[in-house]
Design a protein around this motif. Structure first.
Motif, PDB file in Angstrom:
ATOM      1  N   THR A 386       3.892  12.334 -22.216  1.00  0.00           N
ATOM      2  CA  THR A 386       5.143  12.357 -21.454  1.00  0.00           C
ATOM      3  C   THR A 386       5.380  13.633 -20.678  1.00  0.00           C
ATOM      4  O   THR A 386       6.165  13.652 -19.723  1.00  0.00           O
ATOM      5  CB  THR A 386       6.333  12.147 -22.403  1.00  0.00           C
ATOM      6  OG1 THR A 386       6.424  13.273 -23.303  1.00  0.00           O
ATOM      7  CG2 THR A 386       6.161  10.873 -23.221  1.00  0.00           C
ATOM      8  N   GLY A 387       4.768  14.739 -21.114  1.00  0.00           N
ATOM      9  CA  GLY A 387       5.028  16.030 -20.496  1.00  0.00           C
ATOM     10  C   GLY A 387       6.257  16.730 -21.046  1.00  0.00           C
ATOM     11  O   GLY A 387       6.607  17.831 -20.604  1.00  0.00           O
ATOM     12  N   ASN A 388       6.931  16.111 -22.027  1.00  0.00           N
ATOM     13  CA  ASN A 388       8.105  16.754 -22.637  1.00  0.00           C
ATOM     14  C   ASN A 388       7.677  17.987 -23.421  1.00  0.00           C
ATOM     15  O   ASN A 388       6.638  17.982 -24.091  1.00  0.00           O
ATOM     16  CB  ASN A 388       8.829  15.781 -23.564  1.00  0.00           C
ATOM     17  CG  ASN A 388       9.459  14.620 -22.820  1.00  0.00           C
ATOM     18  OD1 ASN A 388       9.660  14.694 -21.607  1.00  0.00           O
ATOM     19  ND2 ASN A 388       9.782  13.559 -23.525  1.00  0.00           N
ATOM     20  N   CYS A 389       8.484  19.025 -23.358  1.00  0.00           N
ATOM     21  CA  CYS A 389       8.171  20.269 -24.070  1.00  0.00           C
ATOM     22  C   CYS A 389       8.352  20.060 -25.567  1.00  0.00           C
ATOM     23  O   CYS A 389       9.431  19.655 -26.017  1.00  0.00           O
ATOM     24  CB  CYS A 389       9.071  21.405 -23.570  1.00  0.00           C
ATOM     25  SG  CYS A 389       8.874  21.749 -21.805  1.00  0.00           S
ATOM     26  N   LEU A 390       7.318  20.321 -26.351  1.00  0.00           N
ATOM     27  CA  LEU A 390       7.322  20.013 -27.781  1.00  0.00           C
ATOM     28  C   LEU A 390       8.115  21.009 -28.611  1.00  0.00           C
ATOM     29  O   LEU A 390       8.657  20.655 -29.660  1.00  0.00           O
ATOM     30  CB  LEU A 390       5.886  19.945 -28.296  1.00  0.00           C
ATOM     31  CG  LEU A 390       5.016  18.827 -27.721  1.00  0.00           C
ATOM     32  CD1 LEU A 390       3.578  18.958 -28.227  1.00  0.00           C
ATOM     33  CD2 LEU A 390       5.581  17.454 -28.090  1.00  0.00           C
ATOM     34  N   PHE A 391       8.182  22.249 -28.184  1.00  0.00           N
ATOM     35  CA  PHE A 391       8.805  23.283 -29.009  1.00  0.00           C
ATOM     36  C   PHE A 391       9.976  23.978 -28.308  1.00  0.00           C
ATOM     37  O   PHE A 391      10.261  25.132 -28.558  1.00  0.00           O
ATOM     38  CB  PHE A 391       7.751  24.311 -29.429  1.00  0.00           C
ATOM     39  CG  PHE A 391       6.618  23.698 -30.199  1.00  0.00           C
ATOM     40  CD1 PHE A 391       6.799  23.282 -31.512  1.00  0.00           C
ATOM     41  CD2 PHE A 391       5.383  23.497 -29.610  1.00  0.00           C
ATOM     42  CE1 PHE A 391       5.764  22.697 -32.218  1.00  0.00           C
ATOM     43  CE2 PHE A 391       4.340  22.910 -30.306  1.00  0.00           C
ATOM     44  CZ  PHE A 391       4.525  22.500 -31.624  1.00  0.00           C
ATOM     45  N   GLY A 392      10.635  23.227 -27.434  1.00  0.00           N
ATOM     46  CA  GLY A 392      11.814  23.768 -26.790  1.00  0.00           C
ATOM     47  C   GLY A 392      11.524  24.500 -25.494  1.00  0.00           C
ATOM     48  O   GLY A 392      10.386  24.548 -25.014  1.00  0.00           O
ATOM     49  N   CYS A 393      12.576  25.086 -24.954  1.00  0.00           N
ATOM     50  CA  CYS A 393      12.513  25.692 -23.618  1.00  0.00           C
ATOM     51  C   CYS A 393      12.599  27.213 -23.665  1.00  0.00           C
ATOM     52  O   CYS A 393      13.171  27.785 -24.602  1.00  0.00           O
ATOM     53  CB  CYS A 393      13.664  25.183 -22.752  1.00  0.00           C
ATOM     54  SG  CYS A 393      13.759  23.381 -22.611  1.00  0.00           S
ATOM     55  N   SER A 394      12.086  27.829 -22.633  1.00  0.00           N
ATOM     56  CA  SER A 394      12.274  29.271 -22.446  1.00  0.00           C
ATOM     57  C   SER A 394      13.749  29.549 -22.197  1.00  0.00           C
ATOM     58  O   SER A 394      14.532  28.654 -21.848  1.00  0.00           O
ATOM     59  CB  SER A 394      11.442  29.761 -21.255  1.00  0.00           C
ATOM     60  OG  SER A 394      10.074  29.524 -21.466  1.00  0.00           O
ATOM     61  N   VAL A 395      14.110  30.809 -22.351  1.00  0.00           N
ATOM     62  CA  VAL A 395      15.496  31.222 -22.148  1.00  0.00           C
ATOM     63  C   VAL A 395      15.986  30.810 -20.760  1.00  0.00           C
ATOM     64  O   VAL A 395      15.309  31.026 -19.755  1.00  0.00           O
ATOM     65  CB  VAL A 395      15.619  32.757 -22.321  1.00  0.00           C
ATOM     66  CG1 VAL A 395      16.989  33.248 -21.877  1.00  0.00           C
ATOM     67  CG2 VAL A 395      15.368  33.139 -23.773  1.00  0.00           C
ATOM     68  N   GLY A 396      17.135  30.158 -20.734  1.00  0.00           N
ATOM     69  CA  GLY A 396      17.752  29.802 -19.458  1.00  0.00           C
ATOM     70  C   GLY A 396      17.436  28.421 -18.943  1.00  0.00           C
ATOM     71  O   GLY A 396      17.862  28.054 -17.848  1.00  0.00           O
ATOM     72  N   TRP A 397      16.710  27.610 -19.757  1.00  0.00           N
ATOM     73  CA  TRP A 397      16.296  26.288 -19.281  1.00  0.00           C
ATOM     74  C   TRP A 397      16.649  25.203 -20.294  1.00  0.00           C
ATOM     75  O   TRP A 397      16.671  25.440 -21.503  1.00  0.00           O
ATOM     76  CB  TRP A 397      14.794  26.273 -18.998  1.00  0.00           C
ATOM     77  CG  TRP A 397      14.414  27.197 -17.884  1.00  0.00           C
ATOM     78  CD1 TRP A 397      14.000  28.485 -17.993  1.00  0.00           C
ATOM     79  CD2 TRP A 397      14.459  26.914 -16.484  1.00  0.00           C
ATOM     80  NE1 TRP A 397      13.773  29.034 -16.753  1.00  0.00           N
ATOM     81  CE2 TRP A 397      14.046  28.093 -15.805  1.00  0.00           C
ATOM     82  CE3 TRP A 397      14.803  25.796 -15.729  1.00  0.00           C
ATOM     83  CZ2 TRP A 397      13.976  28.150 -14.415  1.00  0.00           C
ATOM     84  CZ3 TRP A 397      14.733  25.860 -14.346  1.00  0.00           C
ATOM     85  CH2 TRP A 397      14.327  27.031 -13.705  1.00  0.00           C
ATOM     86  N   LEU A 398      16.883  23.983 -19.784  1.00  0.00           N
ATOM     87  CA  LEU A 398      17.259  22.835 -20.604  1.00  0.00           C
ATOM     88  C   LEU A 398      16.467  21.605 -20.168  1.00  0.00           C
ATOM     89  O   LEU A 398      15.753  21.633 -19.170  1.00  0.00           O
ATOM     90  CB  LEU A 398      18.759  22.538 -20.459  1.00  0.00           C
ATOM     91  CG  LEU A 398      19.768  23.574 -20.972  1.00  0.00           C
ATOM     92  CD1 LEU A 398      21.162  23.175 -20.533  1.00  0.00           C
ATOM     93  CD2 LEU A 398      19.691  23.700 -22.482  1.00  0.00           C
ATOM     94  N   GLY A 399      16.623  20.517 -20.933  1.00  0.00           N
ATOM     95  CA  GLY A 399      15.987  19.248 -20.586  1.00  0.00           C
ATOM     96  C   GLY A 399      14.713  19.014 -21.362  1.00  0.00           C
ATOM     97  O   GLY A 399      14.115  19.935 -21.912  1.00  0.00           O
ATOM     98  N   GLU A 400      14.281  17.744 -21.429  1.00  0.00           N
ATOM     99  CA  GLU A 400      13.074  17.393 -22.159  1.00  0.00           C
ATOM    100  C   GLU A 400      11.849  18.096 -21.599  1.00  0.00           C
ATOM    101  O   GLU A 400      10.922  18.431 -22.327  1.00  0.00           O
ATOM    102  CB  GLU A 400      12.875  15.872 -22.146  1.00  0.00           C
ATOM    103  CG  GLU A 400      13.908  15.100 -22.957  1.00  0.00           C
ATOM    104  CD  GLU A 400      13.639  13.618 -22.958  1.00  0.00           C
ATOM    105  OE1 GLU A 400      13.022  13.125 -21.989  1.00  0.00           O
ATOM    106  OE2 GLU A 400      14.030  12.949 -23.932  1.00  0.00           O
ATOM    107  N   LYS A 401      11.844  18.295 -20.289  1.00  0.00           N
ATOM    108  CA  LYS A 401      10.735  18.994 -19.635  1.00  0.00           C
ATOM    109  C   LYS A 401      11.113  20.430 -19.251  1.00  0.00           C
ATOM    110  O   LYS A 401      10.366  21.098 -18.531  1.00  0.00           O
ATOM    111  CB  LYS A 401      10.272  18.221 -18.401  1.00  0.00           C
ATOM    112  CG  LYS A 401       9.579  16.896 -18.702  1.00  0.00           C
ATOM    113  CD  LYS A 401       9.073  16.254 -17.425  1.00  0.00           C
ATOM    114  CE  LYS A 401       8.185  15.039 -17.717  1.00  0.00           C
ATOM    115  NZ  LYS A 401       8.904  13.948 -18.347  1.00  0.00           N
ATOM    116  N   CYS A 402      12.255  20.866 -19.735  1.00  0.00           N
ATOM    117  CA  CYS A 402      12.718  22.235 -19.459  1.00  0.00           C
ATOM    118  C   CYS A 402      12.714  22.542 -17.968  1.00  0.00           C
ATOM    119  O   CYS A 402      12.295  23.623 -17.533  1.00  0.00           O
ATOM    120  CB  CYS A 402      11.868  23.251 -20.217  1.00  0.00           C
ATOM    121  SG  CYS A 402      11.886  23.025 -22.014  1.00  0.00           S
TER     122      CYS A 402
END
Length: 454
Positions: A386-402
């Motif tokens: 899917t390309g979804n980020c598995l371990f969360g996002c970097s600072v300042g970003w949101l969403g399944e794909k950050c």
């Protein structure tokens, strides 16, 4: 009442397995019925797919009108799907009205239903049916119809909940997120394992050879495809191979060439024997499939490790440690090297190793052929499908794909922090909180939190 041949515990276990493997297609479709009781909104067809999943009248049920000899309820999907199971909750206390129902999976209307689309019939079965049904269909269609008839105007359909489990045609696996293999005819495969429904397409198999009985590509998959049914991207295809084995009949690079008929035989292994695949590039591993020849059975314990150290698996992750099982093994690991350790052989024993296929993608990529790039804002790897980020996002970003910055006025990890009210204008930097336009009079500092004393 009819004897219940399936114990409740078995039913529940089966239902949970279906939910885990496929998706409920009903929520994506349009519920319709031939008539609606007194034309009241409380009894329209849509009620049956909204839940809750029970037989209770007070929680809502769809109902057809009175005075009918023929009634039906249907679910029309936007596209064709492979429907594995139909879950039905009929109105409590009214099993006699459910008696002799039929279930059709069709591409046309309910009035066009025929025996070719018949999944299940209750006609001819003594006693009243169970008001909770989990019916296996395994059919390809666009619509599902629950149909009943009576010789007198006493025909009702009263459905409290209906779920249709399966996958959209061309997809399979958990949540139907994996595309069916190119090797399948019309790219149509079973939702549970990705094997071809109508067989494999010879034009898609390695050297154009397909076994009509097993649906398997006889000599293997197309280049860079792997797995028992060619369902994953083989991330070690033609990768560097190193062997520490004695008595090999040929070079170990035959194990990553995609041809399952080019095998190597070994008759002597020790505690220090291994085959290493890979180089200094990180790979995300999601599956393991081992292929052995037919001449010598692959007896003993086979081990596969994921390691970041060349020629060592001491600190590696165990991907496989068992006797041979001819199926894809789902795993998850990130490393540079894949190390296979064969069983210790005694006497004149031999094993024939043909392919070591590893499902996954190079680190930072995803997609059916790993052709897409993960978001640079992912903390670690992304899901290879899917390309979804598995371990969360970097600072300042949101969403399944950050890929979505913090809303205006927010910044930081998970966008939980508020921009300073002393910023000259909004917004602040969504990652650092820095007031980009400067500070209001009387304030200074990186984020305008330091007061000026005059």
């Amino acid at each position: 009442m009819r004897l219940k041949v399936v114990l409740l515990s078995i039913f529940i276990q089966t239902f949970l397995f279906i939910v885990a493997a496929q998706i409920n297609l009903a929520s994506k479709g349009k519920a319709v019925q031939r008539t609606t009781y007194q034309n009241r909104l409380a009894y329209i067809a849509q009620v049956a797919i909204e839940g809750p999943a029970n037989n209770k009248w007070e929680d809502g049920c769809s109902i057809t009108d009175s005075g009918q000899t023929y009634a039906w309820w249907g679910l029309q999907l936007p596209v064709v799907a492979y429907m594995t199971n139909i879950l039905i909750y009929y109105r409590e206390g009214f099993a006699y009205r459910m008696d002799e129902f039929r279930l059709f999976l069709e591409n046309g209307t309910a009035d066009q239903s025929s025996n070719s689309g018949l999944c299940y019939t209750d006609k001819g079965i003594p006693g009243y049916p169970d008001i909770t049904q989990n019916i296996t269909c395994n059919m390809l269609a666009k619509n599902m119809y629950f149909v009943n008839r009576r010789s007198s105007p006493t025909c009702f359909i009263e459905l409290c909940y209906v779920a249709i489990y399966g996958c959209w045609k061309g997809t399979w696996g958990t949540n139907c997120t994996t595309d069916c293999p190119d090797e399948c005819i019309d790219r149509h495969c079973f939702p549970n394992n990705g094997s071809c429904v109508w067989g494999c397409d010879v034009q898609r198999c390695f050297h154009g050879e397909c076994d009509s009985k097993t649906d398997l590509c006889t000599k293997g998959c197309l280049p860079r495809r792997g797995g028992r049914y060619c369902t994953f991207y083989d991330v070690v295809y033609n990768r560097t191979t190193k062997q520490i084995l004695s008595g090999l009949s040929s070079a170990a690079n035959a194990l990553t060439d995609g041809n399952i008929t080019s095998c190597i035989s070994t008759s002597s292994t020790s505690l220090n024997s291994y085959i290493q695949i890979g180089n200094e590039s990180l790979i995300v591993i999601t599956g393991v499939y081992l292929v052995f020849g037919d001449k010598n059975p692959p007896i003993g314990i086979h081990k596969v490790y994921c390691s970041n150290s060349t020629d060592s698996w001491a600190d590696g992750i165990v991907l496989y440690n068992a006797e041979y099982d001819n199926k894809d093994i789902p795993v998850f690991a990130v490393c540079k090297y894949v190390i296979y350790i064969p069983p210790i052989l005694n006497g004149n024993s031999k094993i024939d190793i043909c392919e070591i296929e590893i499902g996954g993608c190079p680190y930072g990529n995803y997609g059916d052929s790993c052709q897409l790039t993960c978001s640079k804002n992912c903390m670690g790897p992304c899901d290879v499908i899917t390309g979804n980020c598995l371990f969360g996002c970097s600072v300042g970003w949101l969403g399944e794909k950050c890929d979505r910055a913090c809303d205006a006025g927010k910044f930081g990890s998970q966008c939980l922090r508020d921009c300073s009210s002393n910023c000259l204008s909004s917004p602040c930097d969504h990652m650092t909180g820095r007031c980009e336009a400067g500070c209001l009079k009387g304030w200074e500092g990186f984020n305008c939190t330091e007061g000026l004393y005059i």
